[in-house]
Design a protein around this motif. Structure first.
Motif, short mmCIF file in Angstrom:
data_model
loop_
_atom_site.label_atom_id
_atom_site.label_comp_id
_atom_site.label_asym_id
_atom_site.label_seq_id
_atom_site.Cartn_x
_atom_site.Cartn_y
_atom_site.Cartn_z
N LYS A 155 0.83 -1.21 0.00
CA LYS A 155 0.00 0.00 0.00
C LYS A 155 0.86 1.26 0.00
O LYS A 155 0.55 2.23 -0.67
N TYR A 188 4.00 1.65 -1.14
CA TYR A 188 4.85 1.83 -2.31
C TYR A 188 4.19 1.48 -3.64
O TYR A 188 4.86 1.49 -4.66
N ARG A 189 2.89 1.24 -3.66
CA ARG A 189 2.25 0.78 -4.89
C ARG A 189 2.33 1.80 -6.02
O ARG A 189 2.44 1.42 -7.17
N ASN A 190 2.27 3.08 -5.70
CA ASN A 190 2.34 4.08 -6.77
C ASN A 190 3.71 4.08 -7.43
O ASN A 190 3.80 4.20 -8.66
N SER A 191 4.77 3.93 -6.67
CA SER A 191 6.10 3.88 -7.27
C SER A 191 6.29 2.58 -8.05
O SER A 191 7.01 2.56 -9.04
N LYS A 232 3.87 1.03 -9.72
CA LYS A 232 3.14 1.25 -10.96
C LYS A 232 3.95 2.13 -11.92
O LYS A 232 4.00 1.90 -13.11
N ASP A 233 4.60 3.17 -11.40
CA ASP A 233 5.39 4.08 -12.22
C ASP A 233 6.58 3.36 -12.84
O ASP A 233 6.96 3.62 -13.98
N GLN A 283 5.64 1.38 -16.05
CA GLN A 283 5.28 2.14 -17.26
C GLN A 283 6.46 2.68 -17.97
O GLN A 283 7.50 2.72 -17.96
#
Length: 56
Positions: free
Chosen positions: A45, A47-50, A52-53, A56
């Motif tokens: 929860k 670090y999930r945004n990093s 996902k980044d 990509q």
């Protein structure tokens, strides 16, 4: 479960090989499986945004 007002933990189905990995890791760390999974989920929860980044 120490509080009588709380509901019991729900079971989550995972593949047998993952279950075995969690079980071994928890035993090596001297922790309960629930603690290992909770820690992993909190880490995800956070670090999930990093993560996902990076994909990509």
């Amino acid at each position: 479960m120490t509080d009588n007002n709380k509901k019991p933990d729900k079971h989550v189905k995972v593949p047998a090989d993952i279950h075995q990995d969690i079980k071994i890791f928890a035993a090596k760390e001297g922790r309960e499986m629930r603690e290992v999974v909770t820690t992993a989920f909190e880490f995800y929860k956070k670090y999930r945004n990093s993560i996902k980044d990076d994909k990509q």
